[in-house]
Design a protein around this motif. Sequence first.
Motif, PDB file in Angstrom:
ATOM      1  N   SER A 219       0.834  -1.208   0.000  1.00 47.42           N
ATOM      2  CA  SER A 219       0.000   0.000   0.000  1.00 47.42           C
ATOM      3  C   SER A 219       0.867   1.255   0.000  1.00 47.42           C
ATOM      4  O   SER A 219       0.353   2.368   0.042  1.00 47.42           O
ATOM      5  CB  SER A 219      -0.920  -0.002   1.222  1.00 47.42           C
ATOM      6  N   LYS A 220       2.175   1.079  -0.037  1.00 47.66           N
ATOM      7  CA  LYS A 220       3.126   2.201  -0.038  1.00 47.66           C
ATOM      8  C   LYS A 220       3.933   2.195  -1.327  1.00 47.66           C
ATOM      9  O   LYS A 220       4.230   1.138  -1.883  1.00 47.66           O
ATOM     10  CB  LYS A 220       4.112   2.081   1.141  1.00 47.66           C
ATOM     11  N   VAL A 221       4.313   3.362  -1.772  1.00 47.67           N
ATOM     12  CA  VAL A 221       5.266   3.470  -2.869  1.00 47.67           C
ATOM     13  C   VAL A 221       6.625   3.066  -2.296  1.00 47.67           C
ATOM     14  O   VAL A 221       6.989   3.481  -1.189  1.00 47.67           O
ATOM     15  CB  VAL A 221       5.311   4.921  -3.405  1.00 47.67           C
ATOM     16  N   VAL A 222       7.372   2.248  -3.025  1.00 50.25           N
ATOM     17  CA  VAL A 222       8.677   1.787  -2.546  1.00 50.25           C
ATOM     18  C   VAL A 222       9.737   2.178  -3.572  1.00 50.25           C
ATOM     19  O   VAL A 222      10.010   1.428  -4.509  1.00 50.25           O
ATOM     20  CB  VAL A 222       8.698   0.258  -2.322  1.00 50.25           C
ATOM     21  N   PRO A 223      10.337   3.375  -3.418  1.00 47.18           N
ATOM     22  CA  PRO A 223      11.406   3.736  -4.343  1.00 47.18           C
ATOM     23  C   PRO A 223      12.597   2.798  -4.165  1.00 47.18           C
ATOM     24  O   PRO A 223      12.922   2.402  -3.045  1.00 47.18           O
ATOM     25  CB  PRO A 223      11.774   5.157  -3.958  1.00 47.18           C
ATOM     26  N   VAL A 224      13.210   2.444  -5.274  1.00 46.09           N
ATOM     27  CA  VAL A 224      14.421   1.625  -5.245  1.00 46.09           C
ATOM     28  C   VAL A 224      15.557   2.542  -5.656  1.00 46.09           C
ATOM     29  O   VAL A 224      15.614   3.027  -6.788  1.00 46.09           O
ATOM     30  CB  VAL A 224      14.307   0.398  -6.165  1.00 46.09           C
ATOM     31  N   LEU A 225      16.440   2.782  -4.706  1.00 51.19           N
ATOM     32  CA  LEU A 225      17.550   3.713  -4.879  1.00 51.19           C
ATOM     33  C   LEU A 225      18.838   2.949  -5.107  1.00 51.19           C
ATOM     34  O   LEU A 225      18.910   1.735  -4.881  1.00 51.19           O
ATOM     35  CB  LEU A 225      17.665   4.604  -3.647  1.00 51.19           C
ATOM     36  N   GLN A 226      19.874   3.670  -5.498  1.00 48.03           N
ATOM     37  CA  GLN A 226      21.157   3.025  -5.746  1.00 48.03           C
ATOM     38  C   GLN A 226      22.291   3.759  -5.051  1.00 48.03           C
ATOM     39  O   GLN A 226      22.221   4.963  -4.817  1.00 48.03           O
ATOM     40  CB  GLN A 226      21.438   2.963  -7.244  1.00 48.03           C
ATOM     41  N   CYS A 227      23.315   3.000  -4.734  1.00 41.61           N
ATOM     42  CA  CYS A 227      24.574   3.556  -4.253  1.00 41.61           C
ATOM     43  C   CYS A 227      25.636   2.481  -4.435  1.00 41.61           C
ATOM     44  O   CYS A 227      25.325   1.349  -4.801  1.00 41.61           O
ATOM     45  CB  CYS A 227      24.476   4.035  -2.812  1.00 41.61           C
ATOM     46  N   ASP A 228      26.872   2.831  -4.166  1.00 44.01           N
ATOM     47  CA  ASP A 228      27.915   1.821  -4.303  1.00 44.01           C
ATOM     48  C   ASP A 228      28.056   1.037  -2.999  1.00 44.01           C
ATOM     49  O   ASP A 228      27.400   1.333  -1.994  1.00 44.01           O
ATOM     50  CB  ASP A 228      29.240   2.439  -4.762  1.00 44.01           C
ATOM     51  N   LYS A 229      28.900   0.040  -3.033  1.00 43.93           N
ATOM     52  CA  LYS A 229      29.091  -0.882  -1.910  1.00 43.93           C
ATOM     53  C   LYS A 229      29.507  -0.163  -0.628  1.00 43.93           C
ATOM     54  O   LYS A 229      28.991  -0.462   0.446  1.00 43.93           O
ATOM     55  CB  LYS A 229      30.144  -1.918  -2.332  1.00 43.93           C
ATOM     56  N   LEU A 230      30.400   0.793  -0.740  1.00 44.11           N
ATOM     57  CA  LEU A 230      30.872   1.509   0.447  1.00 44.11           C
ATOM     58  C   LEU A 230      29.787   2.412   1.030  1.00 44.11           C
ATOM     59  O   LEU A 230      29.631   2.497   2.246  1.00 44.11           O
ATOM     60  CB  LEU A 230      32.134   2.309   0.122  1.00 44.11           C
ATOM     61  N   GLN A 231      29.041   3.086   0.156  1.00 45.26           N
ATOM     62  CA  GLN A 231      27.938   3.934   0.627  1.00 45.26           C
ATOM     63  C   GLN A 231      26.867   3.093   1.328  1.00 45.26           C
ATOM     64  O   GLN A 231      26.301   3.521   2.327  1.00 45.26           O
ATOM     65  CB  GLN A 231      27.293   4.674  -0.543  1.00 45.26           C
ATOM     66  N   LEU A 232      26.611   1.919   0.788  1.00 43.42           N
ATOM     67  CA  LEU A 232      25.611   1.031   1.369  1.00 43.42           C
ATOM     68  C   LEU A 232      26.020   0.604   2.776  1.00 43.42           C
ATOM     69  O   LEU A 232      25.227   0.640   3.716  1.00 43.42           O
ATOM     70  CB  LEU A 232      25.432  -0.188   0.467  1.00 43.42           C
ATOM     71  N   LYS A 233      27.278   0.243   2.918  1.00 37.88           N
ATOM     72  CA  LYS A 233      27.789  -0.166   4.229  1.00 37.88           C
ATOM     73  C   LYS A 233      27.721   1.003   5.215  1.00 37.88           C
ATOM     74  O   LYS A 233      27.334   0.827   6.371  1.00 37.88           O
ATOM     75  CB  LYS A 233      29.216  -0.680   4.090  1.00 37.88           C
ATOM     76  N   GLU A 234      28.075   2.192   4.755  1.00 36.10           N
ATOM     77  CA  GLU A 234      28.042   3.372   5.613  1.00 36.10           C
ATOM     78  C   GLU A 234      26.607   3.723   6.011  1.00 36.10           C
ATOM     79  O   GLU A 234      26.350   4.091   7.153  1.00 36.10           O
ATOM     80  CB  GLU A 234      28.717   4.561   4.916  1.00 36.10           C
ATOM     81  N   LEU A 235      25.685   3.605   5.081  1.00 32.28           N
ATOM     82  CA  LEU A 235      24.282   3.876   5.391  1.00 32.28           C
ATOM     83  C   LEU A 235      23.779   2.907   6.444  1.00 32.28           C
ATOM     84  O   LEU A 235      23.112   3.305   7.399  1.00 32.28           O
ATOM     85  CB  LEU A 235      23.435   3.787   4.124  1.00 32.28           C
ATOM     86  N   ARG A 236      24.111   1.639   6.304  1.00 28.42           N
ATOM     87  CA  ARG A 236      23.690   0.653   7.301  1.00 28.42           C
ATOM     88  C   ARG A 236      24.283   1.001   8.666  1.00 28.42           C
ATOM     89  O   ARG A 236      23.611   0.962   9.676  1.00 28.42           O
ATOM     90  CB  ARG A 236      24.090  -0.756   6.891  1.00 28.42           C
ATOM     91  N   ARG A 237      25.553   1.330   8.693  1.00 30.78           N
ATOM     92  CA  ARG A 237      26.196   1.708   9.962  1.00 30.78           C
ATOM     93  C   ARG A 237      25.511   2.917  10.586  1.00 30.78           C
ATOM     94  O   ARG A 237      25.297   2.972  11.786  1.00 30.78           O
ATOM     95  CB  ARG A 237      27.676   2.035   9.732  1.00 30.78           C
TER      96      ARG A 237
END
Length: 135
Positions: free
Chosen positions: A52-70
Amino acid sequence: MKIVMIINKDLPSGLMANTAAVLGISAGKMLQEIVGANVLDRDGNVHLGITSKVVPVLQCDKLQLKELRRKVFAQAYDEVTAIDFSEIAQRSLDYESYAKKIGNTAEEEIDYLGLCIAGPLKKISKLTGNLPLLR
């Protein structure tokens, strides 16, 4: 509530699709309120509930992904749910071997393929507002 998926932009398209599928399944379980009720078409055929929600699928590189998770976990964002999908999970043949492998791996050694985060609009936008859509 806002929900987004962030996928490693350097993955082959098949792994991107698999990562989004796995994150979507987990999000449906963890965030059951995002799945709408079943609906009927004019002929009375049932169509099972979808998001029931819009789910945007975004992109980043491997390092950005790890940093975002942290960042999500280090700041202990209240009201934010974070689901990750790692190379360890993708390469595991069953859940038992995944659990064992992840349990024996230090966090800094884990490479992430994708992340799904959901929570209050402002918090999620602050975390992901600078990321482009996956292309």
